[in-house]
Design an enzyme around this catalytic site. Structure first.
Site, PDB file in Angstrom:
ATOM      1  CD  GLN A   1      38.072  32.665  41.578  1.00  0.00           C
ATOM      2  OE1 GLN A   1      38.671  33.243  40.699  1.00  0.00           O
ATOM      3  NE2 GLN A   1      37.042  33.198  42.211  1.00  0.00           N
ATOM      4  N   GLY A   2      39.315  28.557  43.876  1.00  0.00           N
ATOM      5  CA  GLY A   2      39.609  28.559  45.312  1.00  0.00           C
ATOM      6  C   GLY A   2      40.456  29.747  45.717  1.00  0.00           C
ATOM      7  CE1 TYR A   3      42.699  32.362  42.457  1.00  0.00           C
ATOM      8  CE2 TYR A   3      42.176  34.676  42.243  1.00  0.00           C
ATOM      9  CZ  TYR A   3      42.849  33.574  41.806  1.00  0.00           C
ATOM     10  OH  TYR A   3      43.668  33.681  40.719  1.00  0.00           O
ATOM     11  CB  SER A   4      36.937  33.928  48.845  1.00  0.00           C
ATOM     12  OG  SER A   4      36.855  34.917  47.867  1.00  0.00           O
TER      13      SER A   4
ATOM     14  CD  GLU B   1      36.755  38.334  29.598  1.00  0.00           C
ATOM     15  OE1 GLU B   1      37.190  39.260  28.893  1.00  0.00           O
ATOM     16  OE2 GLU B   1      36.290  37.278  29.128  1.00  0.00           O
TER      17      GLU B   1
ATOM     18  CB  SER C   1      33.899  44.608  47.090  1.00  0.00           C
ATOM     19  OG  SER C   1      34.905  45.505  47.512  1.00  0.00           O
ATOM     20  CG  ASN C   2      31.141  47.278  42.410  1.00  0.00           C
ATOM     21  OD1 ASN C   2      31.694  46.243  42.017  1.00  0.00           O
ATOM     22  ND2 ASN C   2      30.033  47.757  41.864  1.00  0.00           N
ATOM     23  CD  GLU C   3      32.117  49.147  48.229  1.00  0.00           C
ATOM     24  OE1 GLU C   3      32.172  47.919  47.993  1.00  0.00           O
ATOM     25  OE2 GLU C   3      31.087  49.818  48.032  1.00  0.00           O
TER      26      GLU C   3
END
Lengths: 386, 396
Positions: B126-129, B244, B381-383
C-alpha cells in the site's frame, strides 16, 4: 443471530416515552421527588395500566411471563425518564417470590398494581456481599422471630411487603443457613425509617425487633435461601444495567446537544478537539456498555429457559462491572463538559449523574462484580473457556 | 433478540474446523503459536491453500470468486482461523485494492488483477503514507505527470508494509497540484519491478524489518493502470478505508491471545501460587476479558446491520480493538516478568538450537509489545478515529 427487539417491545418503549414526555417531565418529577412520600400514586397507576407491574410475572398470577429482554426495554425507558417510582424494588421483590414458588396471592396483587414490594438485603457490615447476614431468624411457636437491622432498603417505606434475608443457622458469612421471608411492612416489630437519597429515590433503614411472622412467610426453603438470593440479585443487577443504559443515553444526548449550542470563543464548544475526543470516548464507553447490558439481559432470559446459572453469573457480573465503569466515565465527563451548569441542580444532567452513581453502588459495585467474575469457573478454567 | 448461532452457523463452523484441522500445515501452526517470524513463503503458502478451497477472499462477491458467506459466517471463519493459529491473509491485495478495483476499475483491470490476487500471483503493498502526509493524508506530494500514454511518477512513500516482497503497489499520487488538496489525487497501480522504484528498509523498534520507504524516480506507469477517473482518487481511498468494518476489531485473534495470556499466568508463579490467582493480576486480566466480551458483542451488533452501507462505526471497533490488542501485549509481558527481557532473534527465526534461552515463551513477548505500539497509529491513528466518531457519528 438477531439483535432486533420485537414489535411489542418497541411499542411498549414508545408508550413509556410518550408517558414520560407528557406526564413525567423533569418538572413533574421534581415535584414528586419533593413531595412527602417521594412517589406518585398517579404514576404508579399508569405503570400498572400499561401492564408493567404484570410484565415479568407468571401468567398464572395475572402476569405476562415477560423475560429479561422485555424488562430491558422497560428499564431503559425508566432510566431515560429518571423515573423515581418503586418499580425496580417491586419487580426485584416479585422475582424472589416467583422463584420461591409460594405467595401466589401476593404476586396476584403485584401484577394488579395493588402491592409494592421492597427487598431488605444489605446490612451495616455487609457492603456488597449479600451472604454476609447478621440478622437472626429463630423458629418458635409455629412461626419465626426476627432480629436485626437492614440498611438502605430501596423504597422500603413505600412497600406493603418486605423481602428480608435473615440467618437461621451458620456463621455470619456462610452461604448456607440463609432464610428468606416475605414480611408485611406493618407486622409487629418492624420499624422503617424513610430517607431520601440524593438521586431523588427513597431508601429506608428497616429495624426488626422481635418481628413475628408465620411459617408461611418463608420464601423458598428455610436455610437454603442463597440460590434464590443470588439469582434474584443477578436479575436485579441486570435490570439496573438497563436502567443505567437509558440514563446514559439521555445524559449523552443532553451533553451532545449542549456541545452543539453552547458558544465560547465565538463557536460552539463542540468544535474544540479536546472536547470532541472526550465525547468520542464517552460514545465508545456507551456502546460497550450497551453491548454488555444486552448480553446480560439475553443470558438472564436464557437461564429462565434452560435453567443453567453459569452463563448468567458470568454475564451479569461482567455487565454490572462494565456498565458501572461506563456510568462513571460518561457521568463524570458529562458534568465536566457541561461546565458550571453541570454542577447545578437546575439541569437534568446532574440528576442523571446522581442516578448513575447510585446504580453503581446498588447490588454490587464494580470491584464486587469483577471479583465475582474472576471467581467463576470460566475465568480460571481451561483455554476453551476463555 | 437471539444471540445464539443458528444450526446452519454451527454446521458451518464445524466445516471450517475440519478444513483447518486437515489443511493447516503443522510447521506454519508451530510458527504462529510460538510467535516466530513469518516469511514471504509462509504467507504465500497459506494464501494458496485457502485459495484452492475458495476461501481466501471471504468478503468478495461470488461473481469475482468470493465464497458468498454471510457476515456472521465471515466472523466465524475469522474466529476459527485465529483459534487454529493460521498465518494471516495479508489485506493489501484481498481486502484493500481488490474492492477498489471491483468498484471503480476497468474491465481489463478486473480481468487481469483480481484472479492474480486470489492466486497470490502478485504480492501487493500500500502506497498511501508519505513523510509529510501521515494523518493528513491528503497533503501527499508524490506526483504523476501525464506523458503520452504514461504517467511519470516521482516522490516517496513510507511505512510501506512488507514492500520488500511486493510485485505491485497501489498508490495515491498527485495529478493536479492546482486544486484543493483532496481533489487533485489519483489512484494508480504501479509495478514494483519497474525501473526507478527503490525500496529501503526501515528497521522498527523490535529490530524487525516490516516496513519500508519506497522511492519513485521518473517511474513510467501506463495510463491503463489508473483506477477510475483522474483526480478522483480521494473518493476511492475513502471507499477503501470504510470497506472493512469489523475485521479491524480482530476479536478472534484477541480471544486467542487472552487464552494464551491465561495459560501463561496459570503457569508462572507468584508468592508460590499461579500468577492468575494473584488478585491484582487477575483483576487486570478480568477487566480485559470483559472489555473483549463487550467488543465481541459490539462487533456482532455491527454485523447484524451489515446490510447498511459501511459507516463510521468501524472507528469504534478500531479504537477499542487496538487498545485491547495493546493491553494484551502489555499483560503478556507483565506475566513473563524479567524472563521477557533477553532478546533472542535466533528464537524468532526458528533457529532454536542456537539460542541460549531456556524459556521459549518469553522471547517474543517484549518484541511483540514494542511492535504493537503501531496498532493505535496505523490505519488512521486512534486520534483520527476519534475525530471521525465525533464528526461523522456525533455531528460535532
Amino acid at each position: 443471530m438477531d439483535f432486533n427487539f420485537k414489535e411489542e417491545q418497541l411499542q411498549l418503549a414508545d408508550a413509556l416515552k410518550r408517558w414520560v414526555a407528557r406526564d413525567y417531565t423533569f418538572e413533574a418529577r421534581r415535584t414528586i421527588v419533593g413531595s412527602a412520600g417521594g412517589t406518585s400514586d398517579a404514576a404508579w397507576s399508569t405503570l400498572a395500566e400499561l401492564g408493567l407491574t404484570a410484565l415479568p410475572l407468571p401468567a398464572a398470577h395475572g402476569g405476562f411471563d415477560g423475560d429479561a429482554v422485555d424488562m430491558f426495554v422497560v428499564m431503559q425507558e425508566l432510566g431515560r425518564g429518571l423515573v423515581v417510582e418503586p418499580y425496580f424494588a417491586t419487580m426485584l421483590g416479585a422475582e424472589f417470590l416467583r422463584r420461591g414458588g409460594a405467595h401466589g396471592a401476593l404476586l396476584d396483587r403485584v401484577a394488579g398494581g395493588e402491592l409494592k414490594l421492597a427487598c431488605a438485603l444489605g446490612e451495616r457490615q455487609s457492603r456488597h456481599d449479600l451472604r454476609d447476614v447478621a440478622t437472626r431468624a429463630v423458629q418458635e411457636d409455629g412461626g419465626w422471630r426476627l432480629n436485626g437491622e437492614k440498611k438502605v432498603v430501596l423504597h422500603g417505606a413505600q412497600a406493603g411487603v418486605l423481602i428480608v434475608s435473615a440467618r437461621s443457622s451458620g456463621a455470619q458469612r456462610d452461604q448456607d443457613g440463609i432464610t428468606l421471608f416475605a414480611i408485611p411492612a406493618d407486622a409487629p416489630g418492624v420499624v422503617t425509617r424513610d430517607v431520601r437519597m440524593l438521586d431523588g429515590q427513597r431508601a429506608a433503614d428497616v429495624l426488626l425487633r422481635d418481628a413475628r411472622v408465620g411459617l408461611d412467610a418463608v420464601v423458598g426453603t428455610a436455610g437454603a435461601g442463597w440460590d434464590i438470593l443470588e439469582a434474584a440479585a443477578d436479575y436485579g443487577a441486570g435490570l439496573l444495567c438497563a436502567e443505567a443504559l437509558g440514563a446514559m443515553d439521555a445524559l449523552f444526548a443532553a451533553t451532545l446537544d449542549y456541545l452543539k449550542t453552547r458558544q465560547q470563543f465565538g463557536v460552539p464548544i463542540g468544535k474544540f478537539q479536546a472536547l470532541q475526543h472526550r465525547m468520542a470516548d464517552m460514545y465508545v464507553h456507551l456502546e460497550q456498555a450497551r453491548s454488555m447490558a444486552l448480553l446480560a439481559a439475553v443470558r438472564l432470559a436464557g437461564e429462565a429457559r434452560d435453567g443453567n446459572p453459569e452463563e448468567r453469573r458470568r454475564a451479569v457480573a461482567a455487565a454490572k462491572y462494565r456498565v458501572g465503569q461506563a456510568a462513571r466515565f460518561v457521568g463524570q465527563q458529562a458534568i465536566q463538559l457541561h461546565g458550571g451548569m453541570g454542577v447545578t441542580d437546575e439541569l437534568p444532567a446532574s440528576h442523571y449523574f446522581k442516578r448513575l452513581s447510585t446504580i453503581e453502588l446498588t447490588l454490587g459495585d464494580c470491584d464486587h462484580h469483577l471479583a465475582r467474575f474472576i471467581a467463576q469457573p470460566g475465568f480460571y478454567g481451561d483455554e476453551e473457556a476463555a | 433478540m437471539d444471540l445464539t448461532y443458528t444450526g446452519d452457523d454451527l454446521a458451518f463452523r464445524d466445516q471450517v474446523r475440519a478444513f483447518l484441522e486437515a489443511e493447516l500445515p503443522a510447521d506454519l501452526r508451530h510458527k504462529v503459536e510460538n510467535r516466530l517470524r513469518l516469511h514471504k513463503d509462509d504467507y504465500v503458502r497459506w494464501h494458496r491453500i485457502l485459495a484452492r478451497q475458495g476461501w481466501v477472499a471471504p468478503g468478495w462477491p461470488r461473481e469475482f470468486g468470493g465464497p458468498g458467506w454471510t457476515p456472521v459466517q465471515r466472523h466465524i471463519f475469522d474466529e476459527e482461523c485465529a483459534r487454529a493459529g493460521t498465518p494471516p491473509v495479508l489485506p493489501f491485495g484481498v481486502n484493500m485494492v481488490a474492492p477498489v478495483i471491483m468498484a471503480f476499475g476497468s474491465q481489463a483491470q478486473k480481468d487481469h488483477y483480481l484472479p492474480r490476487i486470489l492466486s497470490c500471483e502478485d504480492w501487493w503493498c500500500q502506497g498511501y503514507s508519505e513523510p509529510g502526509a501521515g494523518s493528513d493524508l491528503a497533503s501527499l506530494k508524490t506526483t504523476a505527470v501525464r506523458d503520452g500514454d504514461h504517467y511519470i511518477v516521482n516522490g516517496q512513500k513510507t511505512w510501506t508494509t512488507l514492500a520488500q516482497h511486493a510485485d505491485m503497489i497501489f498508490c495515491l499520487v498527485r495529478t493536479d497540484p492546482g486544486v484543493r488538496k483532496q481533489e487533485g489525487i489519483s489512484f494508480l497501480l504501479i509495478d514494483m519491478h519497474a525501473p526507478g522504484v527503490t525500496v529501503r528498509p526501515i528497521v522498527m523498534l523490535d529490530e524487525d524489518h516490516e516496513v519500508n520507504e519506497v522511492f519513485f524516480d521518473n517511474v513510467r506507469v501506463p495510463v491503463s493502470n489508473l483506477v477510475g477517473q483522474e483526480n478522483k482518487g480521494w473518493t476511492y481511498a475513502k471507499y477503501l478505508l470504510g470497506h472493512e468494518r469489523t475485521g479491524i476489531a480482530a476479536v478472534g485473534r484477541s480471544k486467542r491471545e487472552l487464552a494464551r495470556l491465561k495459560t501463561l499466568a496459570r503457569r508462572e508463579q507468584k508468592d508460590g501460587r499461579p500468577l492468575l490467582q494473584d488478585p491484582l493480576f487477575a483483576a487486570k486480566v478480568a477487566d480485559l476479558e470483559i472489555e473483549l466480551m463487550a467488543l465481541e458483542m459490539t462487533v456482532l451488533r455491527v454485523l447484524a446491520e451489515a446490510h447498511k452501507a459501511p459507516g463510521p462505526e468501524a472507528s469504534v471497533l478500531k479504537v477499542r480493538g487496538t487498545e485491547i490488542q495493546q493491553r494484551l501485549s502489555e499483560l503478556m509481558v507483565e506475566a513473563a516478568g524479567p524472563l521477557a527481557l533477553p532478546f533472542d532473534p535466533a528464537y524468532l527465526e526458528g533457529e532454536r538450537e542456537h539460542s541460549a534461552i531456556d524459556d521459549d515463551f518469553a522471547a517474543p513477548l517484549l518484541p511483540h509489545y514494542f511492535n504493537y505500539r503501531k496498532t493505535s497509529i496505523y490505519g488512521g491513528s486512534n486520534e483520527i478515529q476519534r475525530n471521525i466518531i465525533s464528526q461523522m457519528i456525533l455531528g460535532l
